[in-house]
Design a protein around this motif. Structure first.
Motif, PDB file in Angstrom:
ATOM      1  N   PRO A  15      27.901-106.256  33.696  1.00  0.00           N
ATOM      2  CA  PRO A  15      27.449-105.169  32.827  1.00  0.00           C
ATOM      3  C   PRO A  15      27.740-105.452  31.351  1.00  0.00           C
ATOM      4  N   THR A  16      26.981-104.794  30.486  1.00  0.00           N
ATOM      5  CA  THR A  16      27.211-104.883  29.047  1.00  0.00           C
ATOM      6  C   THR A  16      28.637-104.441  28.741  1.00  0.00           C
ATOM      7  N   GLY A  17      29.293-105.161  27.858  1.00  0.00           N
ATOM      8  CA  GLY A  17      30.666-104.847  27.483  1.00  0.00           C
ATOM      9  C   GLY A  17      31.708-105.614  28.275  1.00  0.00           C
ATOM     10  N   THR A  18      31.261-106.475  29.196  1.00  0.00           N
ATOM     11  CA  THR A  18      32.185-107.283  29.989  1.00  0.00           C
ATOM     12  C   THR A  18      32.870-108.319  29.098  1.00  0.00           C
ATOM     13  N   SER A  19      34.178-108.459  29.271  1.00  0.00           N
ATOM     14  CA  SER A  19      34.934-109.446  28.513  1.00  0.00           C
ATOM     15  C   SER A  19      34.581-110.846  29.005  1.00  0.00           C
ATOM     16  N   VAL A  20      34.248-111.727  28.070  1.00  0.00           N
ATOM     17  CA  VAL A  20      33.917-113.111  28.393  1.00  0.00           C
ATOM     18  C   VAL A  20      35.171-113.963  28.257  1.00  0.00           C
ATOM     19  N   LEU A  21      35.789-113.941  27.088  1.00  0.00           N
ATOM     20  CA  LEU A  21      37.046-114.632  26.818  1.00  0.00           C
ATOM     21  C   LEU A  21      37.520-114.276  25.429  1.00  0.00           C
ATOM     22  N   GLN A  22      38.713-114.746  25.093  1.00  0.00           N
ATOM     23  CA  GLN A  22      39.262-114.522  23.760  1.00  0.00           C
ATOM     24  C   GLN A  22      39.625-115.864  23.158  1.00  0.00           C
ATOM     25  N   VAL A  23      39.087-116.139  21.970  1.00  0.00           N
ATOM     26  CA  VAL A  23      39.484-117.349  21.238  1.00  0.00           C
ATOM     27  C   VAL A  23      40.710-116.997  20.408  1.00  0.00           C
ATOM     28  N   MET A  24      41.564-117.986  20.208  1.00  0.00           N
ATOM     29  CA  MET A  24      42.806-117.755  19.474  1.00  0.00           C
ATOM     30  C   MET A  24      43.008-118.861  18.445  1.00  0.00           C
TER      31      MET A  24
END
Length: 104
Positions: A15-24
């Motif tokens: 669904p829209t708004g799903t977390s893909v990943l976080q870059v740091m």
């Protein structure tokens, strides 16, 4: 950045708004110069319609409907910029996993 290239697989029916990943990214400066902001670097309009990047946290989320049959892989270039003049870049490879969503 903690990695030069981030790789992730994502189901095409998330669904829209799903977390893909976080870059740091990290910066050794102090004060305002240590504040890092994130942005897509030269992303095609179609990519920015499908993915959202939080400029403060580096969180990437879905912003539209993914379709394996249209595109099965996305390559995003992310820029991190500190409060001074320094920038860094990383690649994000998103593989779209096919779902059985087409009639035979």
């Amino acid at each position: 950045f903690s990695q030069d290239t981030y790789r992730v697989s994502l189901q095409e029916n998330v669904p829209t708004g799903t977390s893909v990943l976080q870059v740091m990214a990290a910066d050794q400066d102090e004060g305002d110069n240590a504040e890092i902001t994130y942005a897509f670097l030269s992303a095609p309009t179609s990519t920015s319609l499908l993915f959202n990047l939080n400029p403060n946290t580096g969180d990437i989320t879905t912003n539209g409907t993914l379709d394996f049959e249209k595109t099965n892989r996305y390559m995003l270039v992310i820029e991190a910029k500190n409060g001074g003049v320094h920038t860094a870049h990383c690649n994000v490879q998103i593989e779209i996993v096919d779902e059985n969503d087409n009639a035979p």
